[in-house]
Write a protein that holds these residues in place. Structure first.
Motif, PDB file in Angstrom:
ATOM      1  N   GLN A   1      80.975  -1.552  35.422  1.00 26.37           N
ATOM      2  CA  GLN A   1      80.638  -2.956  35.622  1.00 26.37           C
ATOM      3  C   GLN A   1      79.415  -3.326  34.786  1.00 26.37           C
ATOM      4  O   GLN A   1      78.638  -2.462  34.375  1.00 26.37           O
ATOM      5  CB  GLN A   1      80.363  -3.228  37.109  1.00 26.37           C
ATOM      6  CG  GLN A   1      81.584  -3.042  38.004  1.00 26.37           C
ATOM      7  CD  GLN A   1      81.289  -3.385  39.466  1.00 26.37           C
ATOM      8  OE1 GLN A   1      80.293  -2.939  40.019  1.00 26.37           O
ATOM      9  NE2 GLN A   1      82.160  -4.178  40.076  1.00 26.37           N
ATOM     10  N   HIS A   2      79.256  -4.621  34.540  1.00 23.02           N
ATOM     11  CA  HIS A   2      78.164  -5.086  33.701  1.00 23.02           C
ATOM     12  C   HIS A   2      76.881  -5.288  34.506  1.00 23.02           C
ATOM     13  O   HIS A   2      76.887  -6.024  35.500  1.00 23.02           O
ATOM     14  CB  HIS A   2      78.538  -6.414  33.029  1.00 23.02           C
ATOM     15  CG  HIS A   2      79.753  -6.354  32.168  1.00 23.02           C
ATOM     16  ND1 HIS A   2      79.763  -5.761  30.926  1.00 23.02           N
ATOM     17  CD2 HIS A   2      81.015  -6.813  32.388  1.00 23.02           C
ATOM     18  CE1 HIS A   2      80.975  -5.861  30.410  1.00 23.02           C
ATOM     19  NE2 HIS A   2      81.752  -6.495  31.271  1.00 23.02           N
ATOM     20  N   GLU A   3      75.803  -4.618  34.085  1.00 27.99           N
ATOM     21  CA  GLU A   3      74.481  -4.986  34.605  1.00 27.99           C
ATOM     22  C   GLU A   3      73.893  -6.002  33.642  1.00 27.99           C
ATOM     23  O   GLU A   3      73.701  -5.718  32.456  1.00 27.99           O
ATOM     24  CB  GLU A   3      73.536  -3.785  34.700  1.00 27.99           C
ATOM     25  CG  GLU A   3      72.175  -4.181  35.262  1.00 27.99           C
ATOM     26  CD  GLU A   3      71.024  -3.297  34.817  1.00 27.99           C
ATOM     27  OE1 GLU A   3      69.886  -3.604  35.178  1.00 27.99           O
ATOM     28  OE2 GLU A   3      71.275  -2.324  34.086  1.00 27.99           O
ATOM     29  N   VAL A   4      73.636  -7.201  34.134  1.00 28.36           N
ATOM     30  CA  VAL A   4      73.115  -8.285  33.313  1.00 28.36           C
ATOM     31  C   VAL A   4      71.617  -8.410  33.541  1.00 28.36           C
ATOM     32  O   VAL A   4      71.151  -8.442  34.685  1.00 28.36           O
ATOM     33  CB  VAL A   4      73.812  -9.618  33.674  1.00 28.36           C
ATOM     34  CG1 VAL A   4      73.239 -10.759  32.832  1.00 28.36           C
ATOM     35  CG2 VAL A   4      75.303  -9.506  33.456  1.00 28.36           C
ATOM     36  N   ARG A   5      70.857  -8.476  32.462  1.00 26.43           N
ATOM     37  CA  ARG A   5      69.408  -8.689  32.551  1.00 26.43           C
ATOM     38  C   ARG A   5      69.099 -10.061  31.967  1.00 26.43           C
ATOM     39  O   ARG A   5      69.477 -10.371  30.829  1.00 26.43           O
ATOM     40  CB  ARG A   5      68.642  -7.586  31.828  1.00 26.43           C
ATOM     41  CG  ARG A   5      68.818  -6.230  32.493  1.00 26.43           C
ATOM     42  CD  ARG A   5      68.127  -5.106  31.766  1.00 26.43           C
ATOM     43  NE  ARG A   5      66.688  -5.101  31.936  1.00 26.43           N
ATOM     44  CZ  ARG A   5      66.052  -4.485  32.940  1.00 26.43           C
ATOM     45  NH1 ARG A   5      66.739  -3.848  33.879  1.00 26.43           N
ATOM     46  NH2 ARG A   5      64.729  -4.505  33.014  1.00 26.43           N
TER      47      ARG A   5
END
Length: 298
Positions: free
Chosen positions: A257-261
């Motif tokens: 899954q994408h970890e968005v910062r």
């Protein structure tokens, strides 16, 4: 040691503007030059190393004009380019002796003492009589530092030195650079943020031939405190929506899954948590803001 780069520009024959009115001041420390591939890092390093002249601007090394006094600069400069050629059938020992003679160290006793000391310093003594063609990538880079240290330079330039090294070789090489950086000025040009974070008390970020930021890693991290937010995003569609509505500075895959910062002075929305800032955040934020300032092609 003081290196002053003022208003340097360089355009190649094919029209590529590699450096654009670039100004930097580098003192007596390990200095990190961060930027993506094609940012102009190698062009700047080649200019400092007297391998090419700028179209405009000036470069001075402790008062020595790098453009007009190339021989004086070369006497106090060590250079490890991104790619450097060696005679593969020669041993490291013989190659260092050969290069030492070219640098003017003609006295056999002095040369032998210097070469032996460098092989020990770079942990290549046991492999000193082996041909360079048998060396691993990390050993070749350590040999590159050994040749750069010949004749006791006061400034050493290393260009993308850890690209392609495995983790163990990278650690050995960074430890070697750290030990060298206590005694001489080292400019570390790289696109690998971790190298700068681990080694350099001062740094600059460049892109498209321009300086985006200059300072210490700790100062740049403090400037982002409380402004970096993270959230796990399960779908590509949701990621695209966030990228369209928020200042997303980076994404990483975590368990698929994408970890968005996200960069924001206040909470950007539901599900986001404040997280400590990393030097990667500084890097990607400056690159993204620079990209926003560039007008789209007509």
């Amino acid at each position: 040691m003081s290196l002053e780069i003022v208003g340097v520009s360089k355009t190649y024959g094919n029209g590529v503007k590699a450096l654009k009115n670039l100004t930097l001041s580098i003192g007596n420390n390990m200095f990190g030059l961060l930027g993506p591939n094609g940012a102009g890092k190698s062009s700047l390093m080649r200019t400092i190393a007297t391998l090419q002249d700028p179209d405009s601007g000036s470069v001075t090394l402790d008062g020595i004009d790098v453009v007009k006094q190339k021989n004086e600069v070369r006497r106090i400069l060590g250079y490890l380019p991104q790619e450097f050629g060696v005679y593969p059938r020669m041993s490291a020992l013989d190659m260092l002796h050969h290069l030492a003679v070219l640098k003017g160290i003609t006295a056999a006793g002095e040369r032998r003492e210097m070469v032996d000391a460098l092989l020990h310093q770079t942990n290549l003594w046991d492999a000193g009589k082996k041909s360079l063609s048998t060396y691993s990538g990390g050993m070749k880079q350590r040999f590159g530092i050994a040749q750069a240290l010949l004749a006791n330079p006061r400034l050493i330039i290393v260009d993308e030195p850890t690209a392609g090294l495995d983790p163990a070789e990278r650690n050995r090489f960074l430890n070697l650079l750290a030990s060298i950086g206590r005694d001489v000025t080292v400019i570390l040009s790289t696109h690998i943020v971790e190298d700068v974070r681990e080694l350099c008390p001062r740094m600059a970020i460049i892109a498209a031939g321009e300086v985006l930021l200059e300072g210490s890693p700790s100062e740049t991290l403090r400037a982002l405190e409380g402004q970096i937010w993270s959230r796990i995003v399960p779908s590509d569609a949701e990621l695209k929506e966030l990228e369209a509505t928020m200042h997303v500075i980076s994404t990483h895959l975590v368990s698929g899954q994408h970890e968005v910062r996200v960069f924001s002075a206040a909470s950007p929305g539901s599900g986001f948590e404040p997280v400590p800032s990393h030097l990667e955040d500084v890097y990607f934020l400056n690159l993204s803001e620079h990209g926003r300032r560039i007008p789209a092609a007509a």
